[in-house]
Design a protein around this motif. Structure first.
Motif, PDB file in Angstrom:
ATOM      1  N   THR A 148       0.825  -1.202   0.000  1.00 22.30           N
ATOM      2  CA  THR A 148       0.000   0.000   0.000  1.00 22.30           C
ATOM      3  C   THR A 148       0.862   1.257   0.000  1.00 22.30           C
ATOM      4  OG1 THR A 148      -0.093   0.180   2.410  1.00 22.30           O
ATOM      5  CG2 THR A 148      -1.749  -1.228   1.339  1.00 22.30           C
ATOM      6  N   LEU A 149       0.217   2.375  -0.263  1.00 21.82           N
ATOM      7  CA  LEU A 149       0.895   3.667  -0.229  1.00 21.82           C
ATOM      8  C   LEU A 149       1.488   3.932   1.147  1.00 21.82           C
ATOM      9  CD1 LEU A 149       1.636   6.402  -1.419  1.00 21.82           C
ATOM     10  CD2 LEU A 149      -0.724   7.152  -1.031  1.00 21.82           C
ATOM     11  N   ALA A 150       0.783   3.542   2.200  1.00 26.68           N
ATOM     12  CA  ALA A 150       1.310   3.746   3.556  1.00 26.68           C
ATOM     13  C   ALA A 150       2.607   2.973   3.764  1.00 26.68           C
ATOM     14  CB  ALA A 150       0.269   3.324   4.588  1.00 26.68           C
ATOM     15  N   GLU A 151       2.692   1.767   3.226  1.00 23.51           N
ATOM     16  CA  GLU A 151       3.921   0.982   3.368  1.00 23.51           C
ATOM     17  C   GLU A 151       5.064   1.586   2.566  1.00 23.51           C
ATOM     18  OE1 GLU A 151       2.812  -3.582   4.055  1.00 23.51           O
ATOM     19  OE2 GLU A 151       1.840  -2.712   2.295  1.00 23.51           O
ATOM     20  N   VAL A 152       4.755   2.087   1.382  1.00 25.68           N
ATOM     21  CA  VAL A 152       5.783   2.735   0.571  1.00 25.68           C
ATOM     22  C   VAL A 152       6.378   3.920   1.328  1.00 25.68           C
ATOM     23  CG1 VAL A 152       6.177   4.059  -1.539  1.00 25.68           C
ATOM     24  CG2 VAL A 152       4.801   1.976  -1.624  1.00 25.68           C
ATOM     25  N   LEU A 153       5.525   4.748   1.916  1.00 27.28           N
ATOM     26  CA  LEU A 153       6.005   5.933   2.624  1.00 27.28           C
ATOM     27  C   LEU A 153       6.645   5.573   3.961  1.00 27.28           C
ATOM     28  CD1 LEU A 153       3.053   8.376   1.850  1.00 27.28           C
ATOM     29  CD2 LEU A 153       5.301   8.265   0.744  1.00 27.28           C
ATOM     30  N   ARG A 154       6.147   4.560   4.603  1.00 29.28           N
ATOM     31  CA  ARG A 154       6.734   4.145   5.882  1.00 29.28           C
ATOM     32  C   ARG A 154       8.174   3.678   5.701  1.00 29.28           C
ATOM     33  NH1 ARG A 154       3.579   0.496  10.405  1.00 29.28           N
ATOM     34  NH2 ARG A 154       5.152   0.648  12.045  1.00 29.28           N
ATOM     35  N   SER A 155       8.487   3.148   4.533  1.00 32.29           N
ATOM     36  CA  SER A 155       9.840   2.652   4.287  1.00 32.29           C
ATOM     37  C   SER A 155      10.879   3.763   4.305  1.00 32.29           C
ATOM     38  CB  SER A 155       9.894   1.912   2.947  1.00 32.29           C
ATOM     39  OG  SER A 155       9.763   2.811   1.857  1.00 32.29           O
ATOM     40  N   VAL A 368      -0.015   6.678  -6.056  1.00 25.42           N
ATOM     41  CA  VAL A 368       1.079   5.994  -5.355  1.00 25.42           C
ATOM     42  C   VAL A 368       2.439   6.387  -5.928  1.00 25.42           C
ATOM     43  CG1 VAL A 368       2.150   3.759  -4.881  1.00 25.42           C
ATOM     44  CG2 VAL A 368      -0.298   4.062  -4.513  1.00 25.42           C
ATOM     45  N   PRO A 369       2.685   6.252  -7.233  1.00 31.29           N
ATOM     46  CA  PRO A 369       4.013   6.630  -7.737  1.00 31.29           C
ATOM     47  C   PRO A 369       4.302   8.125  -7.616  1.00 31.29           C
ATOM     48  CG  PRO A 369       2.547   6.084  -9.555  1.00 31.29           C
ATOM     49  CD  PRO A 369       1.851   5.660  -8.304  1.00 31.29           C
ATOM     50  N   THR A 370       3.256   8.957  -7.650  1.00 33.42           N
ATOM     51  CA  THR A 370       3.475  10.400  -7.521  1.00 33.42           C
ATOM     52  C   THR A 370       4.005  10.751  -6.138  1.00 33.42           C
ATOM     53  OG1 THR A 370       1.740  10.901  -9.131  1.00 33.42           O
ATOM     54  CG2 THR A 370       2.362  12.655  -7.609  1.00 33.42           C
ATOM     55  N   LEU A 371       3.331  10.277  -5.094  1.00 31.65           N
ATOM     56  CA  LEU A 371       3.780  10.585  -3.739  1.00 31.65           C
ATOM     57  C   LEU A 371       5.103   9.890  -3.430  1.00 31.65           C
ATOM     58  CD1 LEU A 371       0.508  10.649  -1.605  1.00 31.65           C
ATOM     59  CD2 LEU A 371       1.462  12.345  -3.167  1.00 31.65           C
ATOM     60  N   ALA A 372       5.285   8.693  -3.952  1.00 29.39           N
ATOM     61  CA  ALA A 372       6.550   7.991  -3.733  1.00 29.39           C
ATOM     62  C   ALA A 372       7.718   8.770  -4.333  1.00 29.39           C
ATOM     63  CB  ALA A 372       6.480   6.590  -4.330  1.00 29.39           C
ATOM     64  N   GLN A 373       7.530   9.311  -5.523  1.00 24.39           N
ATOM     65  CA  GLN A 373       8.605  10.076  -6.151  1.00 24.39           C
ATOM     66  C   GLN A 373       8.919  11.338  -5.355  1.00 24.39           C
ATOM     67  OE1 GLN A 373       7.802  11.415 -10.173  1.00 24.39           O
ATOM     68  NE2 GLN A 373       9.972  11.629 -10.633  1.00 24.39           N
ATOM     69  N   LEU A 374       7.893  12.022  -4.876  1.00 23.01           N
ATOM     70  CA  LEU A 374       8.118  13.238  -4.095  1.00 23.01           C
ATOM     71  C   LEU A 374       8.788  12.935  -2.762  1.00 23.01           C
ATOM     72  CD1 LEU A 374       4.719  15.028  -4.795  1.00 23.01           C
ATOM     73  CD2 LEU A 374       6.967  15.694  -5.674  1.00 23.01           C
ATOM     74  N   ALA A 375       8.591  11.721  -2.241  1.00 23.33           N
ATOM     75  CA  ALA A 375       9.192  11.327  -0.968  1.00 23.33           C
ATOM     76  C   ALA A 375      10.496  10.555  -1.155  1.00 23.33           C
ATOM     77  CB  ALA A 375       8.204  10.471  -0.175  1.00 23.33           C
ATOM     78  N   ASN A 376      10.937  10.395  -2.398  1.00 19.85           N
ATOM     79  CA  ASN A 376      12.143   9.607  -2.690  1.00 19.85           C
ATOM     80  C   ASN A 376      12.038   8.200  -2.113  1.00 19.85           C
ATOM     81  OD1 ASN A 376      13.562  11.743  -4.043  1.00 19.85           O
ATOM     82  ND2 ASN A 376      13.969  12.650  -2.034  1.00 19.85           N
ATOM     83  N   ALA A 377      10.869   7.607  -2.259  1.00 22.40           N
ATOM     84  CA  ALA A 377      10.617   6.271  -1.728  1.00 22.40           C
ATOM     85  C   ALA A 377      10.700   5.241  -2.844  1.00 22.40           C
ATOM     86  CB  ALA A 377       9.242   6.215  -1.068  1.00 22.40           C
ATOM     87  N   PRO A 378      11.109   4.019  -2.519  1.00 24.74           N
ATOM     88  CA  PRO A 378      11.160   2.961  -3.540  1.00 24.74           C
ATOM     89  C   PRO A 378       9.759   2.549  -3.961  1.00 24.74           C
ATOM     90  CG  PRO A 378      11.613   2.044  -1.375  1.00 24.74           C
ATOM     91  CD  PRO A 378      11.558   3.531  -1.196  1.00 24.74           C
ATOM     92  N   LEU A 379       9.624   2.195  -5.223  1.00 27.51           N
ATOM     93  CA  LEU A 379       8.327   1.793  -5.752  1.00 27.51           C
ATOM     94  C   LEU A 379       8.157   0.281  -5.677  1.00 27.51           C
ATOM     95  CD1 LEU A 379       8.046   3.998  -8.968  1.00 27.51           C
ATOM     96  CD2 LEU A 379       6.813   4.291  -6.816  1.00 27.51           C
TER      97      LEU A 379
END
Length: 509
Positions: A148-155, A368-379
């Motif tokens: 989920t998006l929460a897991e992507v950002l939590r990482s 999901v990929p938009t917020l992940a990119q802004l947070a420099n999180a892995p996809l």
């Protein structure tokens, strides 16, 4: 596979949700808990703090700049809101209009599915209905392998809260929000439970709480006020740490589900010559706008507006069709543009140039990929969406063309796709594909398939490429009707939630 994350300490109250013993030193030092309750710092803490201040001559700023450069994210997901219901004279939405005026509004934004549960799954997992686990009106719990998006950002260190309707797992399943990357949850796990404005109880993480007096008259406890309070308290507690807030109230929802207006506000539309259902819907749209306005005001009060990206969008609007703006038109099919199109507004002062509209198509699974990119999180590997962060930040747009795919499973399989300006639809029970030019025919009135066999072939290939074999699980799922009667769980805490707001929190409803 799940993204590997480190377990973060929880700043929490006791199991009843009251101010009590905090579970870690960070909570003790701040004197705060998540959502409800507060535990005071010790005398030793105050004494040591005073000594440090005297020794160093330092003074606390109103809010020191936090060390992390990561932005905060607030994702507001309305329920069945149509894009043409915003900014109208009939139903004023000043808060949402201001976000659009100061940010960017996407004129061709799409829901992830024509039904509620699948719409929410697409937002949360970044997968369309050809690949995702949740594809129909059945509520299917997310599995451990779903990311989920929460897991992507939590990482990358975010703290996350889901507030409102969840619909992707209920008690005893692997789809619980706290099993899917969220640190906190407050609201309704099941979609039908979430459509009760005055539920008998709300879930806080895995513990249910009785709302004293519910169900009852309009003056009784409103789920919306408790959810807003939980959202603003989560922001308050995490203002010095990057956070992700998923705020999903059942607003406006469908007035066909409600016997009367059951929100804590008087309808300003009693003098309109509307049907009762139109009046109810207008009131609920206005109340959604009010809730968003309070959230944004809280961000501004804490000087978090320049550090926070706010995105407002909605689940599919099929339940809302014909209630307001299309009252005289025939009811649309589930995969039509009028059902799949949703509003999408992004606001980030200092980062997003205001007053812009963008007509590039974007979809729910792109969040999901938009917020992940802004947070420099892995996809995650299984991802259908593509980032639209360049469109937000006025950077050169991506060169890839639009290729979207949807499935409907009401009564059987129906399919739709978009390739550039073209829309292809294989309706339920029809083997052929209809083709429409959305630039000149947004209402999908003129089928071009007889003369554009080349486009028919492209859509047939798109459908075959994106549709994976799927059937509703035989167990572990509940239908759209939910569990009959929604009895309070046997392990319910009978003591009601606090009726007084924590310090610095929103006003008591």
């Amino acid at each position: 596979m799940k993204l590997k994350t480190e377990v973060e300490p929880r700043i929490d109250a006791d199991e009843r949700g009251y101010g009590g013993v905090c579970r870690n030193n960070l909570a003790r030092s701040r004197g705060e808990t998540h959502f409800y309750g507060r535990c005071g710092p010790s005398r030793r803490f105050f004494a040591c703090s005073a000594i440090m201040l005297l020794a160093t001559g330092l003074a606390f700023a109103a809010r020191p700049s936090r060390p992390s450069p990561l932005p905060n994210f607030v994702l507001v997901v309305a329920d069945g809101l149509r894009p043409d219901e915003l900014g109208t004279r009939a139903v004023p939405t000043p808060a949402l209009d201001q976000l659009a005026a100061q940010g960017i509004r996407f004129t061709q934004a799409y829901a992830g599915a024509p039904v509620d549960a699948a719409s929410r799954a697409a937002i949360m997992t970044g997968q369309h209905t050809g690949h995702g686990r949740v594809r129909s009106e059945l509520q299917v719990p997310l599995a451990p392998e779903d990311v989920t998006l929460a897991e992507v950002l939590r990482s990358v260190g975010y703290r996350s809260a889901a507030v409102g309707i969840w619909g992707l797992g209920w008690e005893g399943t692997t789809g619980l929000p706290t099993a899917q990357g969220f640190n906190e949850f407050l609201g309704c796990l099941d979609l039908v439970h979430g459509r009760d404005d005055q539920p008998a109880f709300l879930w806080r993480n895995e513990v249910p709480f009785v709302l004293k007096g519910n169900p009852g008259p309009a003056a009784a406890a409103s789920a919306f006020e408790w959810m807003l309070r939980g959202a603003t308290n989560f922001i308050r507690i995490n203002e010095d740490h990057p956070f992700f807030l998923y705020f999903a109230p059942h607003l406006p929802g469908s007035s066909s589900e409600l016997g009367a207006v059951r929100i804590p506000t008087a309808s300003p539309f009693t003098n309109q010559t509307w049907t009762p259902s139109q009046r109810i819907r207008a009131t609920r749209i206005a109340y959604l706008d009010e809730q968003v306005g309070k959230l944004v005001a809280d961000l501004r009060k804490r000087n978090l507006d320049s550090e926070t990206l706010v995105i407002v969008t909605s689940t599919a609007s099929s339940d809302a069709a014909n209630e307001m703006t299309e009252a005289s038109k025939p009811r649309a099919t589930p995969l039509s543009e009028s059902n799949l199109r949703v509003p999408l507004i992004a606001w980030w002062p200092g980062k997003i140039a205001g007053g812009r509209t963008n007509n590039r198509p974007v979809a729910a699974w792109d969040i999901v990929p938009t917020l992940a990119q802004l947070a420099n999180a892995p996809l995650p590997k299984q991802l259908d969406g593509r980032s639209f962060s360049a469109l937000l930040l006025s950077q050169p747009p991506p060169t890839n063309s639009t290729r979207f795919y949807w499935e409907g499973h009401a009564g059987g399989l129906s399919q739709a796709g978009r390739i550039g300006q073209w829309k292809g639809v294989r309706a339920l029970g029809k083997p052929s594909v209809a083709v429409y030019d959305l630039e000149v025919d947004p209402t999908e009135s003129h089928d071009l398939a007889p003369t554009r066999r080349d486009l028919v072939a492209q859509f047939e290939a798109l459908f075959a490429e994106n549709s994976r074999t799927w059937s509703p699980p035989a167990d572990g799922a509940v239908g759209a009707a939910g569990r009959p009667g929604y009895p309070i769980p046997t392990n319910v805490i009978t003591q009601p939630l606090r009726t007084n707001s924590p310090p610095d929190g929103p006003a008591t409803p």
